[in-house]
Design an enzyme around this catalytic site. Sequence first.
Site, short mmCIF file in Angstrom:
data_model
loop_
_atom_site.label_atom_id
_atom_site.label_comp_id
_atom_site.label_asym_id
_atom_site.label_seq_id
_atom_site.Cartn_x
_atom_site.Cartn_y
_atom_site.Cartn_z
N GLN A 39 -2.02 -2.53 -45.28
CA GLN A 39 -0.93 -3.07 -44.45
C GLN A 39 -0.26 -4.26 -45.12
OE1 GLN A 39 -0.06 -1.17 -41.91
NE2 GLN A 39 -1.81 0.07 -42.55
N GLU A 40 -1.06 -5.06 -45.86
CA GLU A 40 -0.47 -6.19 -46.59
C GLU A 40 0.64 -5.69 -47.51
OE1 GLU A 40 -3.10 -9.05 -48.46
OE2 GLU A 40 -4.76 -8.45 -47.19
N HIS A 69 -1.96 -14.05 -45.71
CA HIS A 69 -3.35 -14.38 -45.40
C HIS A 69 -3.98 -13.18 -44.70
CE1 HIS A 69 -6.81 -16.87 -44.56
NE2 HIS A 69 -6.81 -16.39 -43.34
N GLY A 117 -3.62 -9.10 -58.04
CA GLY A 117 -2.16 -9.06 -57.91
C GLY A 117 -1.61 -7.80 -57.26
N ASP A 175 -3.44 -22.33 -44.38
CA ASP A 175 -3.28 -21.06 -43.65
C ASP A 175 -2.62 -21.27 -42.29
OD1 ASP A 175 -4.40 -19.68 -45.76
OD2 ASP A 175 -6.43 -20.04 -45.02
N THR A 186 2.94 -24.45 -44.85
CA THR A 186 3.08 -25.85 -44.47
C THR A 186 1.85 -26.58 -45.00
OG1 THR A 186 1.99 -25.49 -42.37
CG2 THR A 186 4.40 -25.32 -42.38
N ILE A 245 -5.64 -24.50 -53.22
CA ILE A 245 -5.10 -25.32 -52.13
C ILE A 245 -4.02 -26.20 -52.75
CG2 ILE A 245 -5.64 -27.19 -50.52
CD1 ILE A 245 -8.42 -25.91 -50.24
N LEU A 246 -2.86 -26.25 -52.12
CA LEU A 246 -1.71 -26.96 -52.70
C LEU A 246 -1.54 -28.34 -52.07
CD1 LEU A 246 0.51 -23.79 -52.64
CD2 LEU A 246 -0.32 -24.94 -54.72
N ARG A 253 -5.91 -32.14 -58.86
CA ARG A 253 -4.98 -31.26 -58.14
C ARG A 253 -3.53 -31.75 -58.24
NH1 ARG A 253 -6.73 -27.44 -54.79
NH2 ARG A 253 -8.83 -28.21 -54.46
C1 GRF Z 1 -5.17 -10.49 -50.35
O1 GRF Z 1 -6.07 -10.00 -49.40
C2 GRF Z 1 -4.39 -11.64 -49.79
O2 GRF Z 1 -4.13 -11.52 -48.42
C3 GRF Z 1 -5.30 -12.81 -50.02
O3 GRF Z 1 -5.93 -12.55 -51.25
C4 GRF Z 1 -5.90 -11.15 -51.52
C5 GRF Z 1 -5.17 -10.99 -52.80
O4 GRF Z 1 -5.14 -9.67 -53.25
N1 GRF Z 1 -4.56 -14.04 -49.96
P1 GRF Z 1 -4.16 -9.25 -54.43
O5 GRF Z 1 -4.42 -10.22 -55.59
O6 GRF Z 1 -2.75 -9.35 -53.95
O7 GRF Z 1 -4.56 -7.87 -54.79
#
Ligand code: GRF
Length: 212
Positions: free
Chosen positions: A173-174, A109, A12, A145, A141, A92-93, A65
């Site tokens: 960067q995320e 992603h 998280g 991904d 969508t 997967i949703l 699911r």
């Molecule tokens: C991240 O790299 C995100 O892009 C991917 O899963 C990872 C999750 O990391 N979908 P966190 O749980 O937010 O630390």
Amino acid sequence: MTSIVILISGRGSNMEAIVKTAQKDAWPAKIAAVISNRPDASGLDFARSHGIPVAVLDHKDFKDRTEFDHKLAELIDSYSPDLVVLAGFMRILTGDFVRHYEGRLLNIHPSLLPLFPGLHTHEQALAAGVAEHGATVHFVTEALDHGPMVIQASVPVLPGDDADLLAKRVLKQEHIIYPRAVRWFIDNRIFIDQGRVLVNPPESQLLVSQDK
Ligand code: GRF
């Protein structure tokens, strides 16, 4: 006040970055809940310690699911969110679920989409020998991904990199682009035109990092 529900499955750290930025910048938004499909997701502790309501819906308790997604949507909707944020939510949703949240469901992603969808993106990038890699925030969508891209961040792939080093560089960067994308959404700055995301007033939708 924009109401946001965040879905996680593990660490998280993206959720944490969003919560911390929301607090620091006093966003006109409320994190209404953090929901995990895994009872042991460590991110739940952070949410709890910040006074955010948490809920667990274990996918293992459902026969398929469709049933799980149906319950999940019910749970999410009980918080009446304007925006649902997938932050490392490893499921997967179903199409029904995705359609229900059309235009208000974001995902991050860890690749420069459309390159390297699916799992093990850092390994995929290294195997492909690309010189840059990164992450993408996009609307969800039905295609895995895939979906209108809100913002991307690129990082260099450096000699000696392994998947862990690259993952760390991308993750940093995320934690910048995901809060930024969510803030744009809150401020009503995002428009989707023929599958393309426009930000108004315009702001760069590509962050180029030279971080080592
Ligand atoms: C991240 O790299 C995100 O892009 C991917 O899963 C990872 C999750 O990391 N979908 P966190 O749980 O937010 O630390």
